[in-house]
Design a protein around this motif. Structure first.
Motif, PDB file in Angstrom:
ATOM      1  N   ALA A 231       0.818  -1.213   0.000  1.00 32.38           N
ATOM      2  CA  ALA A 231       0.000   0.000   0.000  1.00 32.38           C
ATOM      3  C   ALA A 231       0.852   1.264   0.000  1.00 32.38           C
ATOM      4  CB  ALA A 231      -0.932  -0.001   1.213  1.00 32.38           C
ATOM      5  N   ASP A 232       2.082   1.169   0.494  1.00 32.03           N
ATOM      6  CA  ASP A 232       3.006   2.316   0.532  1.00 32.03           C
ATOM      7  C   ASP A 232       2.424   3.502   1.300  1.00 32.03           C
ATOM      8  OD1 ASP A 232       4.905   0.914  -0.848  1.00 32.03           O
ATOM      9  OD2 ASP A 232       4.403   1.752  -2.805  1.00 32.03           O
ATOM     10  N   LYS A 233       2.061   3.248   2.554  1.00 31.99           N
ATOM     11  CA  LYS A 233       1.572   4.304   3.431  1.00 31.99           C
ATOM     12  C   LYS A 233       2.593   4.522   4.546  1.00 31.99           C
ATOM     13  CE  LYS A 233      -2.187   2.120   4.432  1.00 31.99           C
ATOM     14  NZ  LYS A 233      -3.495   1.779   5.012  1.00 31.99           N
ATOM     15  N   SER A 234       2.838   5.769   4.885  1.00 31.17           N
ATOM     16  CA  SER A 234       3.742   6.065   6.000  1.00 31.17           C
ATOM     17  C   SER A 234       3.398   7.419   6.598  1.00 31.17           C
ATOM     18  CB  SER A 234       5.210   6.044   5.547  1.00 31.17           C
ATOM     19  OG  SER A 234       5.459   7.073   4.602  1.00 31.17           O
ATOM     20  N   ASP A 235       3.663   7.563   7.882  1.00 32.10           N
ATOM     21  CA  ASP A 235       3.460   8.841   8.555  1.00 32.10           C
ATOM     22  C   ASP A 235       4.548   9.832   8.141  1.00 32.10           C
ATOM     23  OD1 ASP A 235       1.372   7.644   9.847  1.00 32.10           O
ATOM     24  OD2 ASP A 235       2.416   7.389  11.765  1.00 32.10           O
ATOM     25  N   ALA A 236       4.208  11.098   8.224  1.00 25.80           N
ATOM     26  CA  ALA A 236       5.206  12.144   7.987  1.00 25.80           C
ATOM     27  C   ALA A 236       6.229  12.157   9.120  1.00 25.80           C
ATOM     28  CB  ALA A 236       4.518  13.502   7.891  1.00 25.80           C
ATOM     29  N   ILE A 237       7.433  12.635   8.812  1.00 31.60           N
ATOM     30  CA  ILE A 237       8.485  12.811   9.822  1.00 31.60           C
ATOM     31  C   ILE A 237       8.847  14.297   9.821  1.00 31.60           C
ATOM     32  CG2 ILE A 237      10.683  11.962  10.715  1.00 31.60           C
ATOM     33  CD1 ILE A 237      10.481   9.609   8.832  1.00 31.60           C
ATOM     34  N   PRO A 238       8.116  15.124  10.581  1.00 36.31           N
ATOM     35  CA  PRO A 238       8.355  16.570  10.543  1.00 36.31           C
ATOM     36  C   PRO A 238       9.786  16.965  10.896  1.00 36.31           C
ATOM     37  CG  PRO A 238       6.281  16.068  11.651  1.00 36.31           C
ATOM     38  CD  PRO A 238       6.995  14.772  11.456  1.00 36.31           C
ATOM     39  N   SER A 239      10.384  16.249  11.849  1.00 34.95           N
ATOM     40  CA  SER A 239      11.740  16.609  12.275  1.00 34.95           C
ATOM     41  C   SER A 239      12.775  16.411  11.169  1.00 34.95           C
ATOM     42  CB  SER A 239      12.138  15.788  13.502  1.00 34.95           C
ATOM     43  OG  SER A 239      12.131  14.402  13.206  1.00 34.95           O
ATOM     44  N   LEU A 240      12.457  15.541  10.183  1.00 34.75           N
ATOM     45  CA  LEU A 240      13.374  15.296   9.070  1.00 34.75           C
ATOM     46  C   LEU A 240      12.860  15.919   7.781  1.00 34.75           C
ATOM     47  CD1 LEU A 240      14.238  11.521   9.688  1.00 34.75           C
ATOM     48  CD2 LEU A 240      15.437  13.552  10.526  1.00 34.75           C
ATOM     49  N   GLY A 241      11.722  16.605   7.851  1.00 30.56           N
ATOM     50  CA  GLY A 241      11.163  17.214   6.659  1.00 30.56           C
ATOM     51  C   GLY A 241      10.635  16.224   5.646  1.00 30.56           C
ATOM     52  N   VAL A 242      10.177  15.047   6.123  1.00 30.25           N
ATOM     53  CA  VAL A 242       9.679  13.998   5.229  1.00 30.25           C
ATOM     54  C   VAL A 242       8.152  14.007   5.254  1.00 30.25           C
ATOM     55  CG1 VAL A 242       9.627  11.523   4.751  1.00 30.25           C
ATOM     56  CG2 VAL A 242      11.724  12.581   5.618  1.00 30.25           C
ATOM     57  N   PRO A 243       7.479  14.255   4.113  1.00 30.62           N
ATOM     58  CA  PRO A 243       6.008  14.230   4.065  1.00 30.62           C
ATOM     59  C   PRO A 243       5.468  12.814   4.242  1.00 30.62           C
ATOM     60  CG  PRO A 243       6.943  15.415   2.192  1.00 30.62           C
ATOM     61  CD  PRO A 243       8.068  14.663   2.839  1.00 30.62           C
ATOM     62  N   ALA A 244       4.167  12.717   4.397  1.00 32.92           N
ATOM     63  CA  ALA A 244       3.515  11.406   4.512  1.00 32.92           C
ATOM     64  C   ALA A 244       3.650  10.612   3.216  1.00 32.92           C
ATOM     65  CB  ALA A 244       2.045  11.590   4.859  1.00 32.92           C
ATOM     66  N   ASP A 245       3.665   9.307   3.357  1.00 30.15           N
ATOM     67  CA  ASP A 245       3.655   8.353   2.235  1.00 30.15           C
ATOM     68  C   ASP A 245       4.900   8.420   1.353  1.00 30.15           C
ATOM     69  OD1 ASP A 245       1.139   7.691   3.162  1.00 30.15           O
ATOM     70  OD2 ASP A 245       0.086   8.906   1.689  1.00 30.15           O
ATOM     71  N   ARG A 246       6.021   8.886   1.904  1.00 30.88           N
ATOM     72  CA  ARG A 246       7.261   8.946   1.122  1.00 30.88           C
ATOM     73  C   ARG A 246       8.188   7.768   1.428  1.00 30.88           C
ATOM     74  NH1 ARG A 246       8.011  13.909  -1.395  1.00 30.88           N
ATOM     75  NH2 ARG A 246       5.913  14.700  -1.832  1.00 30.88           N
ATOM     76  N   ILE A 247       7.859   6.970   2.443  1.00 35.16           N
ATOM     77  CA  ILE A 247       8.603   5.736   2.704  1.00 35.16           C
ATOM     78  C   ILE A 247       7.840   4.601   2.039  1.00 35.16           C
ATOM     79  CG2 ILE A 247       9.506   4.150   4.449  1.00 35.16           C
ATOM     80  CD1 ILE A 247       9.565   6.481   6.408  1.00 35.16           C
ATOM     81  N   THR A 248       8.474   3.902   1.108  1.00 34.38           N
ATOM     82  CA  THR A 248       7.791   2.854   0.354  1.00 34.38           C
ATOM     83  C   THR A 248       8.539   1.527   0.469  1.00 34.38           C
ATOM     84  OG1 THR A 248       8.974   3.432  -1.688  1.00 34.38           O
ATOM     85  CG2 THR A 248       6.868   4.525  -1.281  1.00 34.38           C
ATOM     86  N   VAL A 249       7.794   0.452   0.278  1.00 31.91           N
ATOM     87  CA  VAL A 249       8.324  -0.907   0.364  1.00 31.91           C
ATOM     88  C   VAL A 249       8.116  -1.581  -0.982  1.00 31.91           C
ATOM     89  CG1 VAL A 249       8.088  -3.149   1.503  1.00 31.91           C
ATOM     90  CG2 VAL A 249       7.865  -1.040   2.836  1.00 31.91           C
ATOM     91  N   SER A 250       9.123  -2.277  -1.468  1.00 31.69           N
ATOM     92  CA  SER A 250       9.064  -2.877  -2.802  1.00 31.69           C
ATOM     93  C   SER A 250       8.029  -3.992  -2.876  1.00 31.69           C
ATOM     94  CB  SER A 250      10.435  -3.434  -3.188  1.00 31.69           C
ATOM     95  OG  SER A 250      10.841  -4.461  -2.300  1.00 31.69           O
ATOM     96  N   ASP A 251       7.414  -4.117  -4.054  1.00 25.90           N
ATOM     97  CA  ASP A 251       6.529  -5.240  -4.339  1.00 25.90           C
ATOM     98  C   ASP A 251       7.370  -6.509  -4.488  1.00 25.90           C
ATOM     99  OD1 ASP A 251       4.562  -3.332  -4.364  1.00 25.90           O
ATOM    100  OD2 ASP A 251       4.419  -3.236  -6.544  1.00 25.90           O
TER     101      ASP A 251
END
Length: 229
Positions: free
Chosen positions: A61-81
């Motif tokens: 599904a490639d869903k992830s929480d944002a990481i404000p302290s690192l400036g990473v928006p939501a859904d930018r961490i993905t896992v390969s099929d």
């Protein structure tokens, strides 16, 4: 951030789903050649047990929480099929009811941040389901199922430049839903089509503290053959 609605999901999922069946077709041919060697005597009577060997396509599904302290928006961490084999053992304890235990070996996945690989991990996802078989004596035997998934995470090797090494929780417990059908080819021998949705998630840790959470929550589409005895 990804916009909500059906259209973005359909555009992303359907091409990946269709393309998965090119290697699956080859895997099914191999599986078929193995099952043809099963003695006919073992297939003459349908018993309470069934073993299926399947080629499975995992679409995350490639869903992830944002990481404000690192400036990473939501859904930018993905896992390969992933495409891999699985084996399931089913026990029919009543005409319409069965339990199914789905097994495989640890699967390795790449992890990306904003499209750039930052590492990998392995997961082992045994799943136990309770099934209801709608037409247990038919040529086509559809079923629905629901159950629980236990995912064990190991061999985590993830690091972000200028941040450090990240870790994942070592286990995840979630629910699983299933629809599928067994299609009778010969006495005791079946073609199987199966689709599952499983909830799998993990906290992302930096120096032992949670900085995000990843929802893999995959669709699992599979095709294979089964023998009932």
């Amino acid at each position: 951030m990804r916009t909500s609605g059906v259209t973005p999901f359909r555009h992303r999922f359907i091409p990946r789903f269709i393309s998965s069946f090119i290697p699956l077709a080859f895997a099914v041919a191999v599986i078929s050649s193995v099952l043809v060697a099963v003695p006919a005597a073992a297939q003459s009577t349908e018993g309470s047990w069934m073993i299926r060997i399947r080629a499975l396509s995992l679409t995350a599904a490639d869903k992830s929480d944002a990481i404000p302290s690192l400036g990473v928006p939501a859904d930018r961490i993905t896992v390969s099929d992933k495409i891999f084999p699985d084996v399931d053992v089913s026990w029919f304890f009543a005409k319409h009811l069965a339990t199914e235990l789905v097994l495989t070996y640890p699967q390795q996945h790449d992890v990306k941040l904003n499209g750039t690989k930052i590492g990998s991990f392995k997961h082992l996802p045994p799943t136990l389901l309770l099934q209801y078989h709608l037409l247990p004596d038919g040529l086509v035997r559809p079923y629905i199922g629901a159950g629980v998934n236990l995912t064990l995470i190991s061999d985590v090797d993830i690091a972000v430049a200028n941040v450090g090494k990240l870790d994942l929780e070592k286990s995840s417990v979630g629910v699983a839903g299933q629809v599928g059908a067994d299609i009778r080819l010969l006495p005791g021998k079946f073609l199987n089509l199966d689709l599952k949705k499983v909830t799998i998630g993990s906290d992302v840790l930096l120096n032992g503290k949670k900085v995000s959470a990843v929802g893999v929550d995959p669709w699992l589409a599979s095709i294979g053959f089964g023998v009932r005895f």
